[in-house]
Design a protein around this motif. Structure first.
Motif, mmCIF file in Angstrom:
data_model
loop_
_atom_site.group_PDB
_atom_site.id
_atom_site.type_symbol
_atom_site.label_atom_id
_atom_site.label_comp_id
_atom_site.label_asym_id
_atom_site.label_seq_id
_atom_site.Cartn_x
_atom_site.Cartn_y
_atom_site.Cartn_z
ATOM 1 N N ASN A 223 0.799 -1.221 0.000
ATOM 2 C CA ASN A 223 0.000 0.000 0.000
ATOM 3 C C ASN A 223 0.832 1.271 0.000
ATOM 4 O O ASN A 223 0.283 2.349 0.031
ATOM 5 C CB ASN A 223 -0.909 0.024 1.238
ATOM 6 N N GLN A 249 -5.908 8.689 -11.803
ATOM 7 C CA GLN A 249 -6.849 9.581 -11.133
ATOM 8 C C GLN A 249 -6.564 11.025 -11.502
ATOM 9 O O GLN A 249 -7.462 11.837 -11.576
ATOM 10 C CB GLN A 249 -6.750 9.391 -9.620
ATOM 11 N N PHE A 259 -9.644 4.506 -13.723
ATOM 12 C CA PHE A 259 -9.124 4.504 -12.357
ATOM 13 C C PHE A 259 -10.004 3.618 -11.474
ATOM 14 O O PHE A 259 -9.511 2.802 -10.695
ATOM 15 C CB PHE A 259 -9.087 5.935 -11.803
ATOM 16 N N VAL A 271 -9.002 -6.886 -0.063
ATOM 17 C CA VAL A 271 -10.088 -6.901 0.921
ATOM 18 C C VAL A 271 -10.391 -8.334 1.343
ATOM 19 O O VAL A 271 -10.579 -8.620 2.534
ATOM 20 C CB VAL A 271 -11.347 -6.214 0.353
ATOM 21 N N PHE A 274 -7.754 -9.414 3.656
ATOM 22 C CA PHE A 274 -7.868 -8.689 4.920
ATOM 23 C C PHE A 274 -8.993 -9.256 5.776
ATOM 24 O O PHE A 274 -8.814 -9.529 6.959
ATOM 25 C CB PHE A 274 -8.122 -7.209 4.640
ATOM 26 N N LEU B 174 -14.714 -2.314 6.357
ATOM 27 C CA LEU B 174 -14.304 -2.112 4.959
ATOM 28 C C LEU B 174 -13.384 -0.911 4.732
ATOM 29 O O LEU B 174 -12.372 -1.039 4.038
ATOM 30 C CB LEU B 174 -15.553 -2.012 4.087
ATOM 31 N N PRO B 175 -13.681 0.280 5.291
ATOM 32 C CA PRO B 175 -12.789 1.418 5.018
ATOM 33 C C PRO B 175 -11.351 1.158 5.445
ATOM 34 O O PRO B 175 -10.421 1.722 4.875
ATOM 35 C CB PRO B 175 -13.399 2.540 5.862
ATOM 36 N N TRP B 176 -11.173 0.298 6.438
ATOM 37 C CA TRP B 176 -9.820 -0.036 6.879
ATOM 38 C C TRP B 176 -9.201 -1.061 5.932
ATOM 39 O O TRP B 176 -7.986 -1.053 5.702
ATOM 40 C CB TRP B 176 -9.882 -0.584 8.306
ATOM 41 N N ALA B 177 -10.037 -1.926 5.380
ATOM 42 C CA ALA B 177 -9.522 -3.047 4.593
ATOM 43 C C ALA B 177 -9.039 -2.612 3.217
ATOM 44 O O ALA B 177 -8.087 -3.179 2.693
ATOM 45 C CB ALA B 177 -10.593 -4.126 4.459
ATOM 46 N N ILE B 178 -9.698 -1.620 2.615
ATOM 47 C CA ILE B 178 -9.264 -1.268 1.264
ATOM 48 C C ILE B 178 -7.981 -0.444 1.345
ATOM 49 O O ILE B 178 -7.790 0.314 2.289
ATOM 50 C CB ILE B 178 -10.352 -0.520 0.471
ATOM 51 N N PRO B 179 -7.103 -0.628 0.364
ATOM 52 C CA PRO B 179 -5.843 0.111 0.385
ATOM 53 C C PRO B 179 -6.085 1.613 0.517
ATOM 54 O O PRO B 179 -6.934 2.174 -0.164
ATOM 55 C CB PRO B 179 -5.215 -0.215 -0.959
ATOM 56 N N GLN B 180 -5.327 2.237 1.412
ATOM 57 C CA GLN B 180 -5.587 3.646 1.722
ATOM 58 C C GLN B 180 -5.466 4.550 0.494
ATOM 59 O O GLN B 180 -6.261 5.457 0.309
ATOM 60 C CB GLN B 180 -4.620 4.111 2.806
ATOM 61 N N VAL B 181 -4.483 4.246 -0.349
ATOM 62 C CA VAL B 181 -4.294 5.092 -1.536
ATOM 63 C C VAL B 181 -5.556 5.089 -2.392
ATOM 64 O O VAL B 181 -6.000 6.130 -2.879
ATOM 65 C CB VAL B 181 -3.080 4.598 -2.342
ATOM 66 N N ILE B 182 -6.152 3.902 -2.552
ATOM 67 C CA ILE B 182 -7.364 3.809 -3.364
ATOM 68 C C ILE B 182 -8.493 4.589 -2.716
ATOM 69 O O ILE B 182 -9.182 5.381 -3.380
ATOM 70 C CB ILE B 182 -7.770 2.332 -3.545
ATOM 71 N N LEU B 185 -7.840 8.349 -3.084
ATOM 72 C CA LEU B 185 -7.990 8.833 -4.460
ATOM 73 C C LEU B 185 -9.452 8.788 -4.894
ATOM 74 O O LEU B 185 -9.931 9.687 -5.597
ATOM 75 C CB LEU B 185 -7.126 8.008 -5.410
ATOM 76 N N ALA B 186 -10.180 7.757 -4.460
ATOM 77 C CA ALA B 186 -11.598 7.674 -4.808
ATOM 78 C C ALA B 186 -12.362 8.825 -4.166
ATOM 79 O O ALA B 186 -13.197 9.475 -4.809
ATOM 80 C CB ALA B 186 -12.175 6.338 -4.359
ATOM 81 N N TRP B 187 -12.053 9.112 -2.917
ATOM 82 C CA TRP B 187 -12.703 10.244 -2.243
ATOM 83 C C TRP B 187 -12.386 11.551 -2.947
ATOM 84 O O TRP B 187 -13.222 12.425 -3.071
ATOM 85 C CB TRP B 187 -12.262 10.326 -0.787
ATOM 86 N N PHE B 292 0.143 11.072 5.718
ATOM 87 C CA PHE B 292 0.572 11.801 4.528
ATOM 88 C C PHE B 292 -0.478 11.741 3.422
ATOM 89 O O PHE B 292 -0.811 12.751 2.809
ATOM 90 C CB PHE B 292 1.890 11.216 4.031
#
Lengths: 292, 356
Positions: A223, A249, A259, A271, A274, B174-182, B185-187, B292
Motif C-alpha cells: 500500500n 486519477q 481509475f 479486501v 484482509f 471495509l474502510p480499513w480493509a481497502i488500500p488507503q491510496v485507493i 484517491l476515490a474520495w 501523509f
C-alpha cells in the motif's frame, strides 16, 4: 426495574432483555453506519461500469443503465495495469520474505537474552515508529541517488524490508515471550544447540505470528505510495500500482472510469485477504500494542 | 506505455532474486564474522544473541541511523537543488569567514540558520511554521476524537448478541480493509464540484453545493471527513476486542447493587477499557499526526491552508528542493513527536514492560 432517564445510556447499554423497539433502533443505527462505510466503495464500482462517453454523469444509480466492462478491458489491455501489479508483487513478496528473516531472529534474541543494550534497543525500535515517513525521504532519496538505486527494484526492496523490522520485532518478541522456556531447555539437555532449538522448536511453534508479520510487511509495502514515489520517480517501467493509479486519477475527466476499474481489481483480493485474516491481524496488533 | 512481456518478468525476477540472495549471503557472512570475533576471540557469553541481532542491526544502522545522522548534518548545510554538490556548509569555520558587519549572529545566521529559518521564514511559499503546526494539532485532535467517539459507539452497539453481527462487522471494517491510496484517491474524485456524489446529494436536497477543492475551510473539512471515515474501523475493532474481554459478572454485580446504565459505563466499561484504549489512542495520534496520504491527495489544488506538518515537509523537500531547510524542519517535527511520546510515557507508565 426503574425507568431509565438517560436516553443515551439506555440506547448503548447491553442487556439480554432488550425491547424490540430498542433492537430496531440499534439495527437502524448500524445499517446507517454500514451505508456510510460501504457507499463510497459502491460508487467506485458504479463509476467503473460506466461507458466512456457517460463517464461524467450526475446519476447516483449504483449500476448504470448502460453498464459495460469496457473500462476493465481498457485498463488491462491498453494501460500498464498488469505491469504495475507485477512490479508491486515482485517488490512486496521479496520484502515480506526478507523482513521475516531479519526480524524473526532478532526478536528471539530480545525475548530470551538480557544482553547489554537490550532496553535501549527496544526503546529505539519503538522510537523509529515516531519518525514521520516524509522525514527519512530526504536522506534516503539523496543516498539512493548517490548509490544509483533510484528507479530500481533493489532500492525499494531493501528500504521496505528494513523499515518493517521494528514493528515485526515487537510483535514476534511478544509472541516468543508466551512460549515457555522449558521447551528449549528440554532440547538443550538433549544436546541440541541454542540455534537448532530455535529453528526446530521456536520457529515452528511461531508459525501464526510469522504469518501475521509476513502479512503486515506485505500490506505495508503493497500500500505504500510515498517511498515508491520518491525512489521510483520517473522510472515508469517499474512503477508500482499506487503510482499508476494516482496517474490515472490525475486525468480525472478522461480516465475516472479506468481509475475506478483498476481500483476494484486491486481492491478485491486485498479486501478478501484482509477480511479472511482480520482476526489474526488484530490479535497481532493488540499483542504488539498492549506489550508496547 | 510498457507492457508486461516475458522479458520484463525475467528482468525483474533477476533483480529481485539477486537482492534476496545478496541479503542472504550478507547475513551468512555477517553471522560467521560475528561468531569468529565474539565467540572465538572475545569468548563473549552474548555471542548468540548478537549473532541473531547482527543482520537487523546492520540494516537499521544503514537505513535509519545513518540516514538520520546524515540528515542532521544536512540540516546544517545550505543544500538545495542549486547547491546540490556544493561543500558550502554552515560550519563554524565557514561562518568565521563571513563578513561580521553583514550578519547579526553567528549562531542563527550561519550555524543553525536552517533551524532559525523554520521559525522565522515561511515553511512553504506563504505559510509560516506556527499556523501549520496549529493546523496539525487541530487535524490530529479532531480526527482522534471522532475516531474514538465513532469507534466506541459502534463497538458498544456490536458488543451484544444480535442477528447479523458478523455481517455488520465485516461491512464496517471495509474502510480499513481497502488500500488507503485507493480510498483517498476515490474520495478525491467524489469531492469534484460537479460530479462528486456529495455535491450531487446536496443539490438533490436543494442545498448549495460546496467547493470542496478550492475553499480552504471546506478542503480541510473534506480531509477530516475522509480520515474519520478511514480511521473509525480500527478503533472499533480494537475497542470491541477490549469490550469482549470484560467479564459479564461485573455488570451483573453492578445490577444487583442498583447501578444505572450510565454508572455502569463510567465505572466499569471505561476503566476496564483503558489498557486497550490508551495504546490505541497514542498509536492513532501518531498515525494521524504523520498521515501523509489524506492531506496530500485531498488537497488537489495545493492549498497551503490544508497542509499539515508532514505534507509541508514533503513539499519543502521535493517540490521546492530546499533539502537543507527540509532536514532542519524534519528534526523540528521529530522533536515534537518525541516530546509527545515522552509525555505519554511519563503520564501512563506505558513502557513498564520494556524494563522487565
Amino acid at each position: 426495574m426503574k425507568t431509565e432517564k438517560n436516553w443515551f445510556a439506555w440506547f448503548f447499554s447491553a442487556k439480554r432483555g432488550d425491547s424490540p423497539f430498542k433492537r430496531l433502533l440499534i439495527h437502524l443505527t448500524l445499517i446507517f453506519a454500514s451505508i456510510i462505510a460501504v457507499y463510497p466503495v459502491l460508487r467506485v464500482l458504479s463509476v467503473s461500469l460506466r461507458p466512456g462517453d457517460r463517464l461524467l454523469s450526475t446519476s447516483l444509480a449504483l449500476i448504470p443503465a448502460d453498464a459495460t466492462l469496457q473500462n476493465y478491458i481498457t485498463v488491462l489491455v491498453e494501460k500498464d495495469f498488469l505491469l504495475w501489479i507485477w512490479n508491486s508483487l515482485a517488490i512486496t513478496i521479496s520484502t515480506a520474505i526478507i523482513g521475516v528473516i531479519l526480524s524473526s531472529t532478532s526478536a528471539y534474541a530480545f525475548s530470551r537474552w538480557k544482553f547489554p543494550g537490550r532496553t535501549v534497543g527496544l526503546i529505539f525500535l519503538l522510537a523509529t515508529q515516531m519518525i514521520p515517513g516524509a522525514m527519512l525521504m530526504v536522506p534516503l532519496f539523496i543516498l539512493a541517488v548517490k548509490l544509483h538505486l533510484v528507479g530500481t527494484y533493489r532500492g525499494l526492496v531493501i528500504a521496505y524490508s528494513v523499515g518493517a523490522i521494528p514493528f515485526s520485532v515487537w510483535i514476534l518478541k511478544g509472541y516468543y515471550d508466551t512460549i515457555p522456556r522449558d521447551l528449549e531447555e528440554a532440547a538443550l539437555i538433549d544436546g541440541a544447540t541454542r540455534i537448532s532449538a530455535f529453528y526446530r522448536i521456536i520457529l515452528p511453534l511461531s508459525t501464526p505470528a510469522l504469518a501475521i508479520v509476513f502479512l503486515f510487511n506485505f500490506m505495508q509495502a503493497w500500500n505504500d505510495f510515498l517511498l515508491a514515489r520518491v525512489l521510483l520517480a520517473n522510472a515508469t517501467e517499474i512503477w508500482t500500482w499506487p503510482l499508476g493509479l494516482q496517474q490515472l486519477q490525475g486525468q480525472f475527466q478522461t480516465a475516472w472510469g479506468q481509475f475506478a476499474a483498476a481500483s476494484i481489481m486491486v481492491m478485491i483480493p486485498v479486501v478478501a485477504l484482509f477480511l479472511y485474516s482480520s482476526k489474526y491481524l488484530i490479535s497481532g496488533l493488540t499483542l504488539g500494542g498492549v506489550k508496547g | 506505455m510498457h507492457s508486461l512481456t516475458f522479458d520484463v518478468i525475467r528482468r525483474s525476477l533477476e533483480e529481485v532474486g539477486s537482492t534476496v540472495v545478496i541479503i542472504f549471503l550478507g547475513t551468512v557472512l555477517l553471522e560467521g564474522l560475528l561468531y569468529v570475533v565474539l565467540g572465538r576471540v572475545f569468548k563473549s557469553k552474548y555471542t548468540i544473541p548478537f549473532m541473531l541481532l547482527g543482520p537487523a542491526i546492520v540494516g537499521l544502522l544503514a537505513l535509519i541511523v545513518y540516514p538520520l545522522a546524515w540528515e542532521f548534518n544536512l540540516s546544517l548545510t545550505n543544500m538545495s537543488l542549486r547547491h546540490f554538490g556544493d561543500k558550502a556548509q554552515y560550519t563554524w569555520v565557514a561562518c568565521q569567514t563571513l563578513d561580521p558587519s553583514k550578519i547579526d549572529s553567528y549562531l542563527t545566521d550561519c550555524l543553525i540558520k536552517n533551524y532559525a529559518n523554520v521559525f522565522r521564514l515561511p515553511v512553504l511559499k506563504q505559510a509560516y511554521f506556527f499556523p501549520v503546526f496549529f493546523k496539525t494539532i487541530l487535524w490530529t485532535v479532531s480526527n482522534v476524537f471522532f475516531h474514538v467517539l465513532g469507534g466506541l459507539g459502534l463497538a458498544i452497539l456490536l458488543n451484544r448478541p444480535m442477528r447479523g453481527r458478523g455481517l455488520y462487522r465485516a461491512i464496517l471494517i471495509l474502510p480499513w480493509a481497502i488500500p488507503q491510496v485507493i480510498a483517498v484517491l476515490a474520495w478525491r474524485g467524489e469531492f469534484h464540484f460537479e460530479y462528486g456524489f456529495l455535491n450531487i446529494i446536496l443539490r438533490d436536497l436543494g442545498m448549495t453545493p460546496i467547493k470542496w477543492m478550492t475553499d480552504p475551510t471546506w478542503n480541510f473539512v473534506a480531509m477530516v471527513l475522509v480520515n474519520v471515515w478511514l480511521g473509525i474501523p480500527f478503533m472499533m475493532v480494537i475497542l470491541l476486542g477490549g469490550l469482549q474481554s470484560i467479564s459479564g459478572e461485573f455488570y451483573e454485580a453492578a445490577e444487583i447493587d442498583g447501578a444505572s446504565n450510565f454508572q455502569q459505563f463510567t465505572n466499569i466499561t471505561l476503566p476496564l477499557l483503558r489498557p486497550v484504549m490508551t495504546p490505541a489512542i497514542v498509536l492513532g495520534t501518531i498515525w494521524t499526526f504523520n498521515n501523509f496520504n489524506v492531506p496530500f491527495f485531498i488537497n488537489q489544488n495545493e492549498l497551503e491552508s490544508s497542509d499539515i506538518l508532514v505534507t509541508a515537509l514533503f513539499r519543502a523537500a521535493f517540490q521546492y528542493n530546499r533539502y537543507g531547510f527540509a532536514a532542519a524542519f524534519a528534526f523540528v517535527i521529530f522533536v515534537i513527536l518525541l516530546l509527545y511520546s515522552i509525555f505519554y510515557i511519563r503520564v501512563t507508565g506505558g513502557l513498564k514492560e520494556v524494563y522487565e
